[in-house]
Enzyme design. Structure first.
Site, PDB file in Angstrom:
ATOM      1  CG  ASP A   7      -1.932   1.150   1.145  1.00 21.33           C
ATOM      2  OD1 ASP A   7      -2.767   1.138   0.223  1.00 21.33           O
ATOM      3  OD2 ASP A   7      -1.870   2.060   1.989  1.00 21.33           O
ATOM      4  CD  GLU A   9      -1.995   6.339   2.781  1.00 19.92           C
ATOM      5  OE1 GLU A   9      -2.606   7.269   2.230  1.00 19.92           O
ATOM      6  OE2 GLU A   9      -2.532   5.271   3.114  1.00 19.92           O
ATOM      7  CG  ASP A  52      -9.481  17.582  -0.720  1.00 20.35           C
ATOM      8  OD1 ASP A  52      -9.829  18.272   0.256  1.00 20.35           O
ATOM      9  OD2 ASP A  52      -9.950  17.730  -1.864  1.00 20.35           O
ATOM     10  CG  HIS A  57      -1.800  11.104   3.985  1.00 23.29           C
ATOM     11  ND1 HIS A  57      -1.176  12.190   4.563  1.00 23.29           N
ATOM     12  CD2 HIS A  57      -1.805  11.355   2.637  1.00 23.29           C
ATOM     13  CE1 HIS A  57      -0.814  13.055   3.639  1.00 23.29           C
ATOM     14  NE2 HIS A  57      -1.201  12.576   2.447  1.00 23.29           N
ATOM     15  CG  HIS A 152      -6.495   6.018   4.399  1.00 24.81           C
ATOM     16  ND1 HIS A 152      -6.773   5.632   3.106  1.00 24.81           N
ATOM     17  CD2 HIS A 152      -7.698   6.121   5.019  1.00 24.81           C
ATOM     18  CE1 HIS A 152      -8.091   5.529   2.963  1.00 24.81           C
ATOM     19  NE2 HIS A 152      -8.661   5.829   4.106  1.00 24.81           N
ATOM     20  CG  ASP A 157      -4.479   1.528   5.140  1.00 27.45           C
ATOM     21  OD1 ASP A 157      -4.844   1.473   6.332  1.00 27.45           O
ATOM     22  OD2 ASP A 157      -4.739   2.494   4.397  1.00 27.45           O
TER      23      ASP A 157
END
EC number: 2.7.7.7
Length: 239
Positions: A7, A9, A52, A57, A152, A157
């Site tokens: 995963d 970010e 946003d 995160h 997140h 994750d």
């Protein structure tokens, strides 16, 4: 089989428009077991995150200032992923960001590094059509504890997705007894396949047979004599 649940970010949603990776988390599975050989990096993206994205995160621009740039971790990441099946939720998103980072450094693309990429979002949509299939929804549906996921995070994750994936693909593996934790020579993994065993057939006793006939009688009444089981009893070869 070696699998890597991955995963990332990012600073935003578009690798093509210059957004960058700020965190990458990977969890290694070997023969569907956690090895503990995980990989986790925060990355200085050399740009600020969109507002946003920060809400998603929570990784501040200031926190990332002194973190290594992607170039500093790229070679280790490539070697870590090499030859593995990589499992990602909404794979096109993460793969696009990884490929853009690799291109900047003249490194091979993801497809040339890994054995394959499996998208658990596609898998979930096939298994649960018409339902929400985000990571939180899958955790709730499959009984995976995601209470610590307030924001997140790539490694968290990836760990949650690993549990989700194992639950989604349990299937026939539930019929296998894994005794790899038992004492053995040289750490050899022994797996017993129950499908090869000669299992005894337990016949119904008189009380159970009578209960079965009672249920069939009720079905006969409600279906006006069209109970499928009666036809199978009359013509066993149809079974």
């Amino acid at each position: 089989m070696r699998q890597i649940i991955l995963d990332t970010e990012t600073t935003g949603l578009s690798a093509e428009n210059g957004d960058r990776i700020i965190e990458i988390g990977c969890v290694e599975l070997l023969n569907r077991k956690f090895t503990g050989n995980n990989l986790h990096h925060y990355v200085n993206p050399e740009r600020d995150s969109h507002e946003d994205a920060l809400k998603v995160h929570g990784i501040s621009n200031e926190f990332l200032r002194d973190k290594p740039k992607f170039a500093a971790i790229a070679e280790d990441l490539v070697e870590y992923l090499r030859g593995a099946e990589v499992i990602i939720h909404n794979a096109p998103f993460d793969v696009a960001f990884l490929n853009m980072e690799f291109r900047r450094l003249g490194l091979p693309l993801v497809k040339d590094i890994v054995a394959s990429v499996l998208d658990t979002l596609v898998m979930a949509k096939e298994m649960y059509p018409g339902k929400r299939n985000g990571l939180d929804a899958l955790c709730d549906r499959l009984g995976v504890d995601n209470s610590g996921r307030t924001l997140h995070g790539a490694l968290l994750d990836a760990e949650l997705l690993a549990d989700v994936y194992i639950n989604m693909t349990r299937g026939q593996d539930a019929l296998l007894i894994d005794v790899s934790d038992a004492p053995g020579e040289g750490g050899v993994v022994e797996v017993v396949d129950l499908s090869r065993l000669d299992l005894p057939v337990l016949l119904a006793n008189e009380q159970e047979a009578q209960a079965h006939q009672t249920v069939l009688a009720e079905l006969d009444k409600s279906s006006k004599g069209k109970t499928v089981w009666r036809r199978l009893e009359a013509t066993p070869e149809a079974a």
